[in-house]
Design a protein around this motif. Structure first.
Motif, PDB file in Angstrom:
ATOM      1  N   ARG A 131       0.870  -1.190   0.000  1.00 38.62           N
ATOM      2  CA  ARG A 131       0.000   0.000   0.000  1.00 38.62           C
ATOM      3  C   ARG A 131       0.901   1.231   0.000  1.00 38.62           C
ATOM      4  NH1 ARG A 131      -1.947   2.822   4.334  1.00 38.62           N
ATOM      5  NH2 ARG A 131      -1.205   1.279   5.826  1.00 38.62           N
ATOM      6  N   ASN A 132       0.684   2.112  -0.969  1.00 46.56           N
ATOM      7  CA  ASN A 132       1.631   3.226  -1.099  1.00 46.56           C
ATOM      8  C   ASN A 132       1.395   4.304  -0.053  1.00 46.56           C
ATOM      9  OD1 ASN A 132       3.782   4.701  -2.339  1.00 46.56           O
ATOM     10  ND2 ASN A 132       2.185   6.124  -3.018  1.00 46.56           N
ATOM     11  N   GLN A 133       2.455   4.648   0.665  1.00 40.71           N
ATOM     12  CA  GLN A 133       2.389   5.753   1.632  1.00 40.71           C
ATOM     13  C   GLN A 133       3.388   6.847   1.258  1.00 40.71           C
ATOM     14  OE1 GLN A 133       3.354   2.918   4.794  1.00 40.71           O
ATOM     15  NE2 GLN A 133       1.472   3.543   5.845  1.00 40.71           N
ATOM     16  N   LYS A 134       4.099   6.641   0.146  1.00 37.03           N
ATOM     17  CA  LYS A 134       5.124   7.621  -0.236  1.00 37.03           C
ATOM     18  C   LYS A 134       4.503   8.693  -1.109  1.00 37.03           C
ATOM     19  CE  LYS A 134       9.162   4.701   0.166  1.00 37.03           C
ATOM     20  NZ  LYS A 134      10.051   3.754  -0.491  1.00 37.03           N
ATOM     21  N   GLN A 135       4.611   9.917  -0.660  1.00 37.91           N
ATOM     22  CA  GLN A 135       4.033  11.027  -1.404  1.00 37.91           C
ATOM     23  C   GLN A 135       5.154  11.794  -2.104  1.00 37.91           C
ATOM     24  OE1 GLN A 135       0.699  11.026  -1.504  1.00 37.91           O
ATOM     25  NE2 GLN A 135       0.824   9.301  -0.096  1.00 37.91           N
ATOM     26  N   GLY A 136       4.797  12.400  -3.241  1.00 40.57           N
ATOM     27  CA  GLY A 136       5.787  13.175  -3.993  1.00 40.57           C
ATOM     28  C   GLY A 136       6.997  12.315  -4.302  1.00 40.57           C
ATOM     29  N   GLY A 137       8.178  12.867  -4.079  1.00 39.42           N
ATOM     30  CA  GLY A 137       9.392  12.117  -4.409  1.00 39.42           C
ATOM     31  C   GLY A 137       9.983  11.387  -3.220  1.00 39.42           C
ATOM     32  N   ALA A 138       9.152  11.119  -2.185  1.00 40.57           N
ATOM     33  CA  ALA A 138       9.698  10.459  -0.988  1.00 40.57           C
ATOM     34  C   ALA A 138      10.350   9.132  -1.357  1.00 40.57           C
ATOM     35  CB  ALA A 138       8.578  10.230   0.018  1.00 40.57           C
ATOM     36  N   MET A 139      11.548   8.937  -0.857  1.00 40.17           N
ATOM     37  CA  MET A 139      12.285   7.703  -1.141  1.00 40.17           C
ATOM     38  C   MET A 139      13.015   7.254   0.112  1.00 40.17           C
ATOM     39  SD  MET A 139      14.075   8.576  -4.740  1.00 40.17           S
ATOM     40  CE  MET A 139      14.662   7.026  -5.352  1.00 40.17           C
ATOM     41  N   ALA A 140      13.335   5.975   0.144  1.00 41.98           N
ATOM     42  CA  ALA A 140      14.206   5.477   1.211  1.00 41.98           C
ATOM     43  C   ALA A 140      15.645   5.820   0.832  1.00 41.98           C
ATOM     44  CB  ALA A 140      14.044   3.968   1.315  1.00 41.98           C
ATOM     45  N   TRP A 141      16.464   6.110   1.839  1.00 46.76           N
ATOM     46  CA  TRP A 141      17.872   6.439   1.550  1.00 46.76           C
ATOM     47  C   TRP A 141      18.786   5.413   2.194  1.00 46.76           C
ATOM     48  CZ3 TRP A 141      18.431   9.585  -2.290  1.00 46.76           C
ATOM     49  CH2 TRP A 141      17.408  10.499  -2.566  1.00 46.76           C
TER      50      TRP A 141
END
Ligand SMILES: Cc1cc2nc3c(=O)[nH]c(=O)nc-3n(C[C@H](O)[C@H](O)[C@H](O)COP(=O)(O)OP(=O)(O)OC[C@H]3O[C@@H](n4cnc5c(N)ncnc54)[C@H](O)[C@@H]3O)c2cc1C
Length: 603
Positions: free
Chosen positions: A278-288
């Motif tokens: 389920r997508n919770q990443k908004q805009g360009g949010a990424m894991a680093w």
């Protein structure tokens, strides 16, 4: 300058857009996009079943650049698929869509940003994108709706031949995407056997192109493959045939129409790909990552001590660290995350974890992820059904709050370090073969490029309804008494229908694409082969110069007027089968932008 672009899929469109937008010196340009299907191309064509969904959520699909673009070209922002559906889509659909207008209008009203659209709607978005370019650039941009069958080199460019006409071009971009291959030995044997016995054998293909109407209701059908194509068949054989899913107490129940075949499906692993979380990443949010940061990679590379093996050790450690931190949060374990992180990075994984007994029930295991069902006494049907339930549960926890799903999603966000390592050539041939392609690429596909979770829920309901069955590996398909035969438990299933449920692999030597065959014949391209002291490996890709995507001809010379990117160079590049995601400096757009700038600078 006349520029020919073969393929008007997302990459062909991006190449055209980037050239036009980057033309700051107003050179006189004429761009010709060749594609028999039109804007959007074959995968995203308009006339395909509405059951077929994208795998990416609508806010993560774009054809536009944004301020994250790092390749130096002109940034020309525009709406992503979701924003478009709530903005300019309605007017465009009202004006342009034919008899399916109402379907699209309903879909844009319904579509949510974290939901997958139909493939058709992405096609409409691409048509709109193209129409905007045409409006702005008028006669500089033409679409030729024909297949390019041959290309000759001329003194100062190329001659492209379609069945109807020849076109001369100064520059050429090949963005021909996915295409069918010649049969392999085994596929040939199945095809011949099918012909002899009037059976149905389907070679690897886009499920939208397969003549499924030849398969009657109730017939047993064997599907080989449990990846993305398999999930397309899930939709096509069920809701596509009038069946209906109903949600009851949070689960789906299937109401058959009676027109469904009975499906037996298997693969090497025997289990379907993990669904998208389920997508919770908004805009360009990424894991680093903590280890595979740009700075670290550069430092290690410059020091000359980065090998493929080491790179993947770092990647594994990064994924595990990310996962354990999420586990601590998900289960609210009394562990100080910054302290844990410091210790985890400083010492061996095992010795660090031994000091944290709270993490013991959640140990990450690459082996277990790769082969989730290993107990030899299991009942495979029950174990695989249980596994699917777990997949759904994990996916629903979300890609920021569910530990497992977040770690899978992080792997998706960390594709660029792999591409960078490839570009630097740090993998030995053996590491390419054994680690990158042999191990990681398959596992990565299983964990990170799966279907929308709704498809997995549907599969669960279909297994419960006795319409889909998963076969315990190894999947052995026999040719016996004029049928295809497999074993499902102790039962022998005899079927007239066998489908290779996967899309064709990139293979320049086997492709049926006429233009690639002709380019090979004319020695304008050559296969990309790797060779070093550890061995040899034929990747199946067309050889291009890394970084510029200029095509290398058979003599080894780099052609400065001929570019190729996307699926045909899978092997030089990695994981080319993906759409551009906004605000992440997407690699496809970066490559299109670089090609555009190179073409314009030597014009
Ligand atoms: C069934 C399927 C579903 C997918 N779903 C997703 C998804 O949901 N999300 C995602 O990110 N990615 C998805 N992908 C990955 C896909 O690779 C990319 O999304 C994208 O389509 C790649 O774009 P492309 O332009 O490189 O290639 P393509 O989309 O394949 O386009 C290439 C075009 O070139 C044309 N062409 C080829 N040869 C010639 C010729 N000789 N003359 C003229 N024209 C020619 C073809 O007709 C085609 O239209 C999917 C892939 C498949 C096969």
């Amino acid at each position: 300058m006349k520029i020919g672009i073969i393929g008007a899929g997302p990459r062909g469109l991006s190449a055209a857009e980037r050239i036009l937008r980057n033309n700051k010196n107003k050179q006189k340009l004429q761009l010709f996009l060749f594609d028999p299907v039109g804007p959007g191309g074959r995968i995203w064509r308009l006339d395909q079943p509405k059951e077929l969904l994208m795998n990416s959520v609508s806010q993560q699909v774009t054809l536009f650049t944004d301020e994250t673009l790092s390749s130096g070209g002109v940034v020309a922002p525009g709406p992503n698929l979701y924003q478009w559906s709530k903005g300019p889509a309605a007017e465009y659909i009202e004006q342009k869509a034919g008899k399916e207008k109402q379907l699209y209008l309903d879909e844009i009203k319904r579509l949510e940003k974290d939901q997958q659209s139909t493939r058709c709607l992405y096609s409409v978005y691409q048509h709109w994108f193209f129409s905007q370019l045409q409006k702005e650039y008028g006669e500089s941009l033409s679409l030729i709706d024909s297949l390019v069958e041959a290309v000759d080199k001329t003194d100062d460019g190329f001659r492209l031949k379609t069945v109807q006409k020849s076109y001369t071009m100064d520059r050429l971009i090949l963005a021909s995407g996915h295409w069918e291959n010649e049969a392999t030995g085994e596929e040939q044997a199945f095809s011949e056997y099918a012909r002899e016995h009037q059976l149905f054998y389907q070679m690897p293909a886009n499920p939208a192109d397969v003549a499924l109407d030849q398969i009657p209701a109730q017939e047993p059908v064997i599907l080989r493959g449990l990846g993305l194509s398999f999930f397309d068949y899930v939709g096509l054989f069920t809701s596509g045939r009038g069946g209906r899913f109903e949600e009851r107490e949070g689960k789906l129940v299937y109401h058959p129409s009676g027109n469904e075949p009975v499906i037996y499906s298997g693969s090497r692993r025997g289990l379907p790909y993990y669904p998208r979380g389920r997508n919770q990443k908004q805009g360009g949010a990424m894991a680093w990552p903590k280890l595979l940061t740009k700075e670290n990679l550069k430092k290690w590379h410059e020091a000359g001590n980065l090998t493929g093996e080491l790179f993947f050790e770092y990647l594994k450690k990064d994924v595990e660290l990310f996962y354990y931190k999420k586990i601590i949060e998900e289960h609210q374990l009394p562990i100080d995350i910054p302290v844990f992180e410091k210790e985890f990075l400083a010492e061996s994984t095992v010795s660090c974890l031994d000091r944290y007994p709270g993490l013991k029930p959640y140990r990450w295991s690459w082996e277990k992820l790769s082969s989730p069902i290993t107990d030899s006494n299991h009942d495979f049907a029950a174990a695989s059904r249980h596994f699917i339930e777990d997949q759904i549960m994990e996916a629903e926890k979300g890609n920021c709050t569910g530990a497992l799903t977040s770690a899978f999603d992080a792997l998706k966000d960390w594709r660029d370090p792999i591409r960078q390592a490839m570009a630097w050539g740090i993998f030995s041939v053996q590491e390419y073969k054994d680690i990158l392609w042999g191990w990681f690429t398959h596992l990565n596909a299983f964990l990170t490029i799966g279907p929308p979770v709704i498809r997995t829920k549907e599969l669960a309901a279909l297994i419960d309804a006795g319409i889909f069955h998963l076969i315990e590996p190894p999947l052995a398909i026999q040719k016996e008494s004029g049928k295809f035969v497999i074993h499902y438990g102790n039962e022998a299933i005899k079927s007239r229908f066998l489908i290779e449920a996967r899309i064709p692999k990139t293979d320049v030597l086997k492709t049926e694409n006429p233009v690639i065959r002709d380019l090979s014949k004319n020695r304008l391209i050559r296969p990309f082969k790797l060779k070093d002291e550890t061995g040899e490996y034929a990747t199946g890709a067309i050889e291009v110069e890394r970084g510029t995507n200029r095509v290398v001809c058979s003599s080894g010379e780099i052609q400065t007027d001929f570019y190729c990117f996307g699926i045909p160079v899978e092997g030089v590049d990695w994981l080319t089968a993906a759409a551009a995601r906004p605000y992440t400096d997407p690699w496809n757009l970066r490559q299109a932008d670089t090609i555009a700038q190179l073409i314009l600078s030597d014009g």
